[in-house]
Design an enzyme around this catalytic site. Structure first.
Site, PDB file in Angstrom:
ATOM      1  N   CYS A 135      -3.123  -2.050  -2.033  1.00  0.00           N
ATOM      2  CA  CYS A 135      -2.195  -2.316  -3.130  1.00  0.00           C
ATOM      3  C   CYS A 135      -0.771  -2.510  -2.600  1.00  0.00           C
ATOM      4  CB  CYS A 135      -2.239  -1.154  -4.126  1.00  0.00           C
ATOM      5  SG  CYS A 135      -1.044  -1.325  -5.452  1.00  0.00           S
ATOM      6  N   CYS A 138       1.984  -0.931  -4.772  1.00  0.00           N
ATOM      7  CA  CYS A 138       2.164   0.517  -4.642  1.00  0.00           C
ATOM      8  C   CYS A 138       2.825   0.865  -3.309  1.00  0.00           C
ATOM      9  CB  CYS A 138       0.828   1.247  -4.684  1.00  0.00           C
ATOM     10  SG  CYS A 138      -0.350   0.583  -5.838  1.00  0.00           S
ATOM     11  N   ASP A 139       2.397   0.211  -2.225  1.00  0.00           N
ATOM     12  CA  ASP A 139       2.786   0.676  -0.895  1.00  0.00           C
ATOM     13  C   ASP A 139       3.767  -0.234  -0.160  1.00  0.00           C
ATOM     14  OD1 ASP A 139       1.064   2.794  -1.296  1.00  0.00           O
ATOM     15  OD2 ASP A 139      -0.650   1.696  -0.495  1.00  0.00           O
TER      16      ASP A 139
END
Ligand SMILES: Cc1cc2nc3c(=O)[nH]c(=O)nc-3n(C[C@H](O)[C@H](O)[C@H](O)COP(=O)(O)OP(=O)(O)OC[C@H]3O[C@@H](n4cnc5c(N)ncnc54)[C@H](O)[C@@H]3O)c2cc1C
Length: 305
Positions: A135, A138-139
């Site tokens: 992701c 997200c990261d």
């Protein structure tokens, strides 16, 4: 035990759209979600292709609006993970939740979506969360000014590679073929981005690093040459797996586990419908998920009456 008219399993776009249509039709319905409503869209940075938002909208805002819309029409919400479904009698189905709870219902819409597939190479599992990610939204921010690799060549891979250039100083896209599967407009954007470099005809054989990702070992499938590329992050976008394991043997699926339906979203089991990414169809997107959800709720209302 009380019997519901409809239980929707999964609170992503398909489940939320089904909840809106079921609520507006006054069905005694329940939305069951194991996490919080939103599904994959919660981890999508920006949605550019959902009709009605010409400037784009953040994934979080989009599903937040969908959930508010479903609540407005009075859907009952419940937190829980479905582990199996069994038939009770001709007009009743039993939903078994983790923790031994049970729900009786006349109909079910399965809207459990899909999850990203792993590469299955050495180092991947050990280094997940320590440089290996599925992701970018997200990261991505953890990789500011670092060098990262994206594995894959479809829409998600290319879109997320472009997104990662907001943070990383260099993004390699490693793809096993010599051309991308992504849509032309995304390909053009990626090709024109000076921070993206493509590594064609190649597969990742190993992700290396002791405490965190340090490099990937690459095999060029055409030449047979092996090389090591120093990277601090590896983002994997190599396909998608439907969340339908708990239904194996209960409804008809294809070999990949995608549920087969008719145009009304009916599955092979009476009273059971499927909508969204868990269903066998050509395009897995928000717009098709909400369309499936609306059709499934319409079919439930039609079939019950
Ligand atoms: C990184 C990324 C970027 C994307 N970008 C776009 C984009 O720009 N535009 C676009 O149109 N699409 C995009 N997509 C695809 C889009 O997000 C999906 O097509 C859409 O979310 C599918 O909706 P769904 O409701 O079918 O499933 P999901 O969104 O997967 O939701 C399924 C829900 O079911 C729940 N669930 C699963 N199993 C169970 C169980 N056993 N019991 C209870 N609950 C369960 C899950 O927790 C989840 O909330 C993107 C996807 C990703 C991952």
């Amino acid at each position: 035990m009380d019997k519901k008219q409809l239980v929707i399993i999964g609170g992503g776009p398909a489940g939320l759209a089904a909840a809106i249509y079921a609520g507006r039709s006054d069905l005694d319905g329940m939305l069951l979600e194991k996490l919080s409503p939103g599904g994959q869209v919660l981890i999508t940075d920006r949605v550019d292709n959902y009709p009605g938002f010409p400037e784009g909208i953040s994934g979080f805002d989009l599903v937040d609006k969908m959930a508010a819309h479903a609540r407005k029409f009075g859907i009952e919400e419940k937190n829980g993970e479905v582990v199996s479904i069994t038939r009770q009698d001709d007009s009743s189905l039993k939903i078994n939740l983790a923790g031994d709870e049970e729900i009786l219902t006349r109909t079910i819409i399965i809207a459990t979506g899909a999850t990203h597939r792993a590469l299955g190479v050495k180092g991947e599992e050990e280094l997940t969360g320590r440089g290996v990610s599925y992701c970018a939204t997200c990261d991505g921010p953890f990789f500011r000014d670092q060098v990262v690799a994206v594995v894959g060549g479809g829409d998600s891979a290319v879109q997320e590679a472009i997104f990662l250039t907001k943070f990383a100083k260099k993004v390699y896209v490693i793809h096993r073929r010599d051309e991308l599967r992504a849509t032309k407009i995304l390909q053009k954007k990626a090709m024109e981005n000076p921070l993206i470099e493509f590594i064609w005809d190649s597969i990742v054989e190993e992700i290396m690093g002791s405490d965190s990702v340090e490099a990937v070992r690459i095999l060029n499938k055409k030449s047979g040459a092996k090389s090591t590329l120093a990277v601090q992050g590896v983002f994997i976008f190599v396909g998608i797996q439907p969340n339908t394991k708990f239904l194996r043997g209960f409804v008809d699926m294809d070999q990949g586990g995608f549920i087969k339906t008719d145009d009304w979203m009916r599955t092979s089991e009476k009273g059971v419908y499927a909508a969204g990414d868990c269903r066998l169809k050509p395009l897995l997107q928000i717009v098709t998920a909400v369309s499936d959800g609306a059709t499934a709720a319409f079919a439930v209302e039609h079939d019950l009456s």
